[in-house]
Design a protein around this motif. Structure first.
Motif, PDB file in Angstrom:
ATOM      1  N   ASP A  98     -10.630  -5.957  -5.797  1.00  0.00           N
ATOM      2  CA  ASP A  98     -11.598  -4.926  -5.410  1.00  0.00           C
ATOM      3  C   ASP A  98     -11.373  -4.473  -3.974  1.00  0.00           C
ATOM      4  OD1 ASP A  98     -12.567  -5.357  -7.941  1.00  0.00           O
ATOM      5  OD2 ASP A  98     -14.366  -6.437  -7.302  1.00  0.00           O
ATOM      6  N   ILE A  99     -11.070  -5.402  -3.101  1.00  0.00           N
ATOM      7  CA  ILE A  99     -10.805  -5.057  -1.700  1.00  0.00           C
ATOM      8  C   ILE A  99      -9.538  -4.215  -1.589  1.00  0.00           C
ATOM      9  CG2 ILE A  99     -10.277  -6.001   0.587  1.00  0.00           C
ATOM     10  CD1 ILE A  99     -12.047  -8.458  -0.326  1.00  0.00           C
ATOM     11  N   GLU A 100      -8.532  -4.550  -2.375  1.00  0.00           N
ATOM     12  CA  GLU A 100      -7.306  -3.753  -2.381  1.00  0.00           C
ATOM     13  C   GLU A 100      -7.568  -2.332  -2.876  1.00  0.00           C
ATOM     14  OE1 GLU A 100      -3.641  -6.897  -2.962  1.00  0.00           O
ATOM     15  OE2 GLU A 100      -4.732  -6.244  -4.748  1.00  0.00           O
ATOM     16  N   ALA A 101      -8.457  -2.181  -3.861  1.00  0.00           N
ATOM     17  CA  ALA A 101      -8.795  -0.844  -4.353  1.00  0.00           C
ATOM     18  C   ALA A 101      -9.455  -0.016  -3.252  1.00  0.00           C
ATOM     19  CB  ALA A 101      -9.716  -0.943  -5.561  1.00  0.00           C
ATOM     20  N   ALA A 102     -10.332  -0.657  -2.477  1.00  0.00           N
ATOM     21  CA  ALA A 102     -10.946   0.031  -1.340  1.00  0.00           C
ATOM     22  C   ALA A 102      -9.890   0.382  -0.298  1.00  0.00           C
ATOM     23  CB  ALA A 102     -12.035  -0.844  -0.718  1.00  0.00           C
ATOM     24  N   GLY A 103      -8.954  -0.531  -0.071  1.00  0.00           N
ATOM     25  CA  GLY A 103      -7.880  -0.271   0.874  1.00  0.00           C
ATOM     26  C   GLY A 103      -6.992   0.883   0.439  1.00  0.00           C
ATOM     27  N   ALA A 104      -6.731   0.981  -0.857  1.00  0.00           N
ATOM     28  CA  ALA A 104      -5.907   2.078  -1.367  1.00  0.00           C
ATOM     29  C   ALA A 104      -6.581   3.427  -1.127  1.00  0.00           C
ATOM     30  CB  ALA A 104      -5.628   1.872  -2.854  1.00  0.00           C
TER      31      ALA A 104
END
Length: 223
Positions: A98-104
């Motif tokens: 989920d954090i990676e999705a926000a980062g993307a």
């Protein structure tokens, strides 16, 4: 300045909310704001708004949505108990997705950093060691970091600790720095939660100093 809600999609297809605050002009970089156990509440939204005011595209992902959609708690005893119970249900691998999705999402602004508080401070450490796509990470009083030290961060990282934190001993606070000597570690003469200006735990002097150090750190690594 105020932000807006949006939907994000993690690598495994899970859809969840995020709060986005955009700067007035062209963003200088992106930053992911990771919440305490209280979710993306008014304080975390205000933090994202502040970062937008400093020129960052800021997004606070609702990383509790997998266990409690729309979590938005206050700071009463019942809120604390609920948040503590919910955080135990979160799988770190899911949180990183989920954090990676926000980062993307934030990467449309360029390089992306993480700034996390309490549970989010521990999540910042975990993502710095396991995640991808981030240039740096900052943790405020991530009291559970000693329980998830390995793997250590693969990106530049800064830790802020209130040396009188009632949730973790000073000896435990020292462990991450010993495990990863390259990490910048700062101690403040205060306790847990010192950055939250909605709580009695708030300590203005420490919050201001930590904020300036964080902005300098982000400026260095997200330029």
């Amino acid at each position: 300045m105020s932000g807006e809600r949006m939907r994000l999609t993690a690598a495994d297809g899970f859809e969840f909310d995020g709060y986005v605050a955009r700067p007035a002009g062209t963003p200088r970089a992106g930053v992911v704001i990771l919440p305490e156990i209280f979710g993306v509440n008014s304080h975390i939204r205000s933090v994202a708004d502040r970062y937008a005011g400093w020129g960052y595209l800021a997004i606070a992902p609702s990383v509790f949505d997998r266990v409690e959609p729309g979590l938005d708690l206050g700071y009463g005893d019942d809120d604390v108990r609920k948040g503590q119970a919910l955080m135990k249900l979160i799988d770190w691998n899911d949180a990183v997705k989920d954090i990676e999705a926000a980062g993307a999402f934030a990467a449309q602004a360029g390089k992306v950093g993480i700034v996390g508080f309490c549970w989010g401070g521990t999540a910042a450490w975990v993502t710095a060691g396991r995640g991808t796509g981030f240039a740096c990470a900052v943790s405020y009083y991530g009291n559970a970091i000693p329980t998830v030290i390995e793997p250590t961060p693969r990106i530049p990282m800064m830790l802020h600790w209130g040396e009188r934190d009632h949730l973790v001993s000073k000896e435990k606070m020292m462990e991450p720095g010993r495990a990863a000597p390259e990490v910048a570690v700062h101690f403040y003469a205060t306790g847990h939660g010192f950055n939250c200006d909605q709580r009695d735990l708030y300590h203005a002097e420490s919050a201001a100093l930590a904020q300036q150090r964080t902005l300098n750190f982000l400026g260095e690594h997200l330029a």
